[in-house]
Design a protein around this motif. Structure first.
Motif, short mmCIF file in Angstrom:
data_model
loop_
_atom_site.label_atom_id
_atom_site.label_comp_id
_atom_site.label_asym_id
_atom_site.label_seq_id
_atom_site.Cartn_x
_atom_site.Cartn_y
_atom_site.Cartn_z
N ARG A 10 0.83 -1.21 0.00
CA ARG A 10 0.00 0.00 0.00
C ARG A 10 0.87 1.27 0.00
NH1 ARG A 10 -2.53 -3.65 3.40
NH2 ARG A 10 -4.70 -4.18 2.87
N THR A 52 -0.96 -1.67 6.75
CA THR A 52 -2.30 -1.08 6.90
C THR A 52 -2.25 0.14 7.81
OG1 THR A 52 -3.34 -3.24 6.57
CG2 THR A 52 -4.65 -1.53 7.66
N GLY A 53 -1.56 0.02 8.93
CA GLY A 53 -1.47 1.16 9.85
C GLY A 53 -0.61 2.28 9.29
N GLU A 113 -2.44 4.61 6.63
CA GLU A 113 -3.38 5.52 7.27
C GLU A 113 -2.66 6.74 7.85
OE1 GLU A 113 -5.36 3.19 10.16
OE2 GLU A 113 -6.53 2.02 8.71
N ARG A 114 -1.51 6.50 8.45
CA ARG A 114 -0.74 7.59 9.06
C ARG A 114 -0.02 8.44 8.02
NH1 ARG A 114 -1.32 3.43 12.39
NH2 ARG A 114 -1.23 3.69 14.67
N ARG A 173 -1.90 11.24 6.34
CA ARG A 173 -2.39 12.32 7.20
C ARG A 173 -1.30 13.12 7.89
NH1 ARG A 173 -4.61 11.02 11.53
NH2 ARG A 173 -4.09 8.81 11.62
#
Length: 502
Positions: free
Chosen positions: A164, A201-202, A205-206, A209
């Protein structure tokens, strides 16, 4: 694409063809800016907002939109660079013949003079093919080989463990710093796909942002949560990487870095801080706490009795004088004693090259500290004045070649080795800065084929590049007229050797 500038002088206020008023310089500049942006792909020429008459196309919001797209394009290009490095190195692993030549083990009469097995030779071929490919990328892009190797490894980690983040990087959605930090942390995870998936995955997301600095802090905490090994196990492994290294800075300064277990680093810092704060209470001492910590640190390492001031904090030295132009200073290395025997504080080894005329105040040419670069003349003269002895190497007055050396022996005499350390202070391979004292002296024309042991046939090469010259398709040659050294890459590019660093 070039765009002509509007005329600076006009004799008529109206267009000679249409009779309409000529556009002002501001409108012309706006049109030129718009055309430039379209040529670079930053604006769509079919977009009605690119019309020079639309004020919003040059307002802050439009400029910010263009800035965001420019930034994303830069990230995409950077990701493409990482991907290309990865693919070149992968190709070298899949087809090493391009870089190291045909596989000799396929010959039924082959015999390895070093006694290696077929499997060992093939492993070495893959390793050397990667080294040769890394070196070719490095010299073409003017990058450090370690940088190339690191970027290739980071791309491999992201492709395998963090799909990702890799996709977001290639699409320009996250920066190089986000991707590099993700790869650095993901590479330390155990070989368990479940941990990789949870981290990826984590992380995405970070990364979408947070700024790079905030992301790095959050991603490290995420790594701790998804890591399957205990912190104790990881700490024991990490301790093996401890070390100390020096980085040259400007104006005769340098940074000394120590990588230590956290408890010992904290204890050392607390000790420096306590001692510095105690010295700060002395009457008349106007040094800052930062300066005091640095002086205490140097005093503890260099030994008691040395001046605290960094500019004067150098130990006594012996001096080697190479020829009439370049005295060389070197402190003796400490001798080893039996365990438990008290020893005096060890004096660090220092090598400084000083032009003889500078020592006599007849010139202001700078002195050179080995492994660092130019230093101030006061420090250099003080070191020379404190040297208890001198060793002179006689050189030819025109060529500078050391005299009275036996060129018929393979082993390099000490005087010639000393001279080469001055004339060629680093590895001869382009981009390599390893000091000559840590290098092999390689015969450019092989001694077994009639090459002489002379300064014009010897070059310092670190063990890595020495092996690469003899075991891959990298080759070196010297111009018979100018004496300049050049390298030929496995793909046929000619790369000049670097000039002397100092």
């Amino acid at each position: 694409m070039e765009f002509p500038a509007p005329p600076s002088e006009r004799s008529h206020s109206t267009d000679a063809w249409s009779g309409m008023p000529r556009p002002g310089d501001g409108v012309l500049q706006s049109d030129a800016d718009t055309a430039w942006a379209i040529a670079l792909g930053l604006l769509d020429d079919d977009d009605p907002e690119t019309d020079s008459g639309c004020a919003s196309s040059h307002g802050p919001a439009a400029l910010l939109d263009r800035l965001e797209e420019s930034c994303a394009a830069r990230h995409r290009v950077t990701a493409a660079e990482y991907d290309l490095i990865f693919r070149i190195l992968q190709d070298a692993a899949d087809d090493p013949d391009t870089w190291v030549g045909p596989d000799p083990t396929l010959d039924g009469l082959w015999h390895d003079p070093r006694g290696r097995t077929i499997a060992a030779v093939r492993r070495d071929r893959l390793d050397l093919a990667e080294r040769a490919a890394v070196a070719e990328i490095a010299v073409r892009l003017r990058l450090a080989e370690q940088t190339v190797r690191t970027r290739g490894a980071q791309a491999a980690v992201l492709r395998e463990r963090c799909a990702r983040i890799w996709a977001a990087f290639t699409e320009g959605l996250v920066s190089e710093r986000h991707a590099v930090e993700t790869a650095r942390l993901a590479a330390t995870l155990p070989t368990e796909p479940a941990s990789w998936e949870a981290f990826d995955t984590g992380a995405i997301e970070r990364a979408l942002r947070l700024s790079p600095a905030r992301f790095a802090t959050s991603a490290r905490a995420l790594r701790e949560r998804v890591h399957a090994e205990s912190l104790e196990t990881r700490h024991c492994r990490a301790r093996t990487d401890r070390g100390v290294w020096m980085t040259a800075e400007l104006d005769g300064m340098a940074t000394l870095t120590a990588f230590l277990p956290a408890d010992r680093a904290a204890a050392a810092m607390n000790h420096l801080d306590r001692t510095a704060r105690h010295l700060a209470t002395a009457e008349g001492d106007d040094r800052t706490l930062a300066q005091l910590r640095a002086d205490v640190f140097a005093d503890l390492l260099v030994g008691a009795g040395q001046p605290s001031d960094a500019a004067a904090d150098a130990p006594p030295a012996t001096v080697d004088a190479a020829g009439q132009d370049s005295p060389q200073l070197a402190t003796p290395r400490p001798t080893l004693r039996a365990a438990g025997t008290p020893t005096a504080p060890a004096r660090p080894s220092v090598v400084v090259t000083i032009p003889a005329l500078t020592l006599l105040d007849a010139d202001d040419a700078p002195a050179t500290l080995d492994g660092y670069g130019p230093i101030d003349l006061d420090t250099a003269r003080r070191l020379a004045g404190e040297a208890p002895s001198w060793i002179r190497v006689l050189t030819h007055p025109v060529t500078g070649v050391p005299l009275a050396l036996d060129r018929t022996t393979y082993r390099v005499p000490a005087a010639l080795r000393r001279w080469l350390g001055i004339s060629s202070p680093t590895c001869a391979f382009p981009g390599c800065g390893r000091p000559a004292r840590d290098c092999d002296l390689d015969h450019l024309h092989a001694f077994s084929d009639g090459g002489t042991t002379a300064d014009d046939n010897l070059d310092p090469e670190c063990r890595h590049h020495h092996r690469m010259r003899h075991e891959t398709r990298w080759a070196a040659s010297r111009d018979p007229d100018t004496g300049d050294l050049a390298w030929t890459t496995p793909l046929g590019a000619r790369i000049d050797a670097d000039p002397p660093p100092f």
